[in-house]
Design an enzyme around this catalytic site. Structure first.
Site, PDB file in Angstrom:
ATOM      1  N   ILE A  66       0.812  -1.226   0.000  1.00 43.10           N
ATOM      2  CA  ILE A  66       0.000   0.000   0.000  1.00 43.10           C
ATOM      3  C   ILE A  66       0.843   1.273   0.000  1.00 43.10           C
ATOM      4  O   ILE A  66       0.355   2.348  -0.329  1.00 43.10           O
ATOM      5  CB  ILE A  66      -0.971   0.011   1.192  1.00 43.10           C
ATOM      6  CG1 ILE A  66      -0.214  -0.004   2.521  1.00 43.10           C
ATOM      7  CG2 ILE A  66      -1.937  -1.174   1.108  1.00 43.10           C
ATOM      8  CD1 ILE A  66      -1.088   0.188   3.752  1.00 43.10           C
ATOM      9  N   LYS A  67       2.099   1.173   0.433  1.00 44.97           N
ATOM     10  CA  LYS A  67       3.043   2.302   0.449  1.00 44.97           C
ATOM     11  C   LYS A  67       2.425   3.574   1.039  1.00 44.97           C
ATOM     12  O   LYS A  67       2.552   4.673   0.492  1.00 44.97           O
ATOM     13  CB  LYS A  67       3.593   2.565  -0.945  1.00 44.97           C
ATOM     14  CG  LYS A  67       4.448   1.425  -1.495  1.00 44.97           C
ATOM     15  CD  LYS A  67       5.077   1.777  -2.818  1.00 44.97           C
ATOM     16  CE  LYS A  67       6.006   0.681  -3.307  1.00 44.97           C
ATOM     17  NZ  LYS A  67       5.304  -0.546  -3.719  1.00 44.97           N
ATOM     18  N   ARG A  68       1.781   3.422   2.168  1.00 43.48           N
ATOM     19  CA  ARG A  68       1.167   4.557   2.829  1.00 43.48           C
ATOM     20  C   ARG A  68       2.157   5.256   3.761  1.00 43.48           C
ATOM     21  O   ARG A  68       3.179   4.696   4.141  1.00 43.48           O
ATOM     22  CB  ARG A  68      -0.058   4.106   3.635  1.00 43.48           C
ATOM     23  CG  ARG A  68      -1.165   3.449   2.820  1.00 43.48           C
ATOM     24  CD  ARG A  68      -1.802   4.436   1.840  1.00 43.48           C
ATOM     25  NE  ARG A  68      -3.082   3.950   1.357  1.00 43.48           N
ATOM     26  CZ  ARG A  68      -3.298   3.431   0.150  1.00 43.48           C
ATOM     27  NH1 ARG A  68      -2.297   3.318  -0.697  1.00 43.48           N
ATOM     28  NH2 ARG A  68      -4.503   3.026  -0.213  1.00 43.48           N
TER      29      ARG A  68
END
Length: 311
Positions: free
Chosen positions: A110-112
């Site tokens: 998700i690379k949040r």
């Protein structure tokens, strides 16, 4: 500090038992899904997001079933699902559910990473639970997620809190596999490159959450396309499992990833997406048969290289 860290110790035990450090990236592309699957769903739902989402789910389940003997960790990249709206997100959710149903481990790619309150919401959505009245409900329920540390430690803290509370894990972007990663990650802060500074952060977090296997639930994303940096970062983060993208289509091979492992063959998960998902397009075989062969070949290649280095 070592202690009970069930997820990471379970992961390492399975890697040892199954001799498999492979991650299959579930990055579905509408134009690359087999025509028979697309035709069936276009006939049922027309040219709609629903047709795409059902095709993705059918395809993903087929891939998961085909490769389970070689790989038990799966990494769906959420952007490939978000582009198809609510129906695409539902396919992402159902894909994660299916991985767990068949005994696999989910890395939500998700690379949040945002300001504290927003990161907390992301962390709850993907790792934790939301309380509604007297009930606690899970939204996506990944085992691990990828996170972007660019906003600093307060964007990471909510994820670490959810990891501790719910026995989950994170992979922090440290040195990514894309060609332009050095434009920012290789810049110096004093005498230290930015990616090395982030590695120091990761190490500091990891030593506080180390399980009995010697590894932490706080891992790092380090690309196979930078083998020299990979070697240095292994030394800087000895307690962190590396999630290593860049194998296969991006040019990385078994010799490029071997430095990510320790002497026991632990410490790294090697991701391959296109090389497994779409192997059928090169061989002309059924997509499941081709994916199974590609996963088996990848596993054998990495295990052989690890054995060669160990001699």
């Amino acid at each position: 500090m070592r202690g009970e860290n069930m997820l990471i110790d379970h992961l390492n035990a399975r890697i040892i038992k199954e001799k498999s450090p492979i991650v299959v990236g579930l990055d579905p592309r509408w134009d690359l899904i087999p025509e028979a699957i697309k035709h069936e769903n276009l006939k049922a739902y027309g040219e709609t997001f629903k047709a795409v989402a059902e095709s993705i789910l059918h395809f993903n389940k087929g891939i998961i079933d085909a490769v389970m003997e070689s790989a038990f960790v799966f990494k769906p990249q959420i952007a490939f699902y978000e582009q198809y709206g609510i129906e695409g997100i539902e396919a992402y959710y159902k894909t994660c559910q299916y991985v767990k149903e068949v005994g696999g481990i989910v890395i939500g790619d998700i690379k949040r990473g945002d300001i504290g309150s927003t990161s907390e919401a992301y962390a709850i959505a993907h790792l934790g639970e939301t309380t509604i009245g007297n009930r606690s409900l899970k939204a996506f329920d990944s085992d691990f997620v990828t996170i972007n540390p660019y906003l600093g430690s307060d964007c990471i803290a909510p994820f670490l809190n959810q990891c501790q509370t719910h026995d989950k894990g994170v992979f922090v972007l440290v040195k990514t596999s894309n060609p332009s990663s050095g434009e920012l990650q290789d810049l110096f802060v004093g005498n230290t490159r930015i990616y090395e500074r982030i590695a120091d952060w990761v190490h500091g977090w990891s030593i506080k959450t180390t399980g009995n296997s010697g590894y932490s639930s706080v891992g790092a994303v380090v690309g196979a396309t930078y083998p020299e940096e990979l070697k240095r970062l292994r030394e800087k983060m000895p307690n962190s499992i590396f999630l290593v993208p860049g194998y296969g289509a991006q040019g990385g091979g078994a010799k490029d990833v071997v430095e990510a492992f320790d002497s026991n063959g632990l410490g790294a998960l090697i991701n391959n997406s296109r090389g497994i998902l779409y192997a059928y397009r090169k061989t002309g075989e059924n997509y499941q048969i081709a994916a199974k062969k590609a996963a088996n070949e990848m596993k054998a290649s990495i295990v052989l290289e690890l054995e060669r280095v160990a001699k």
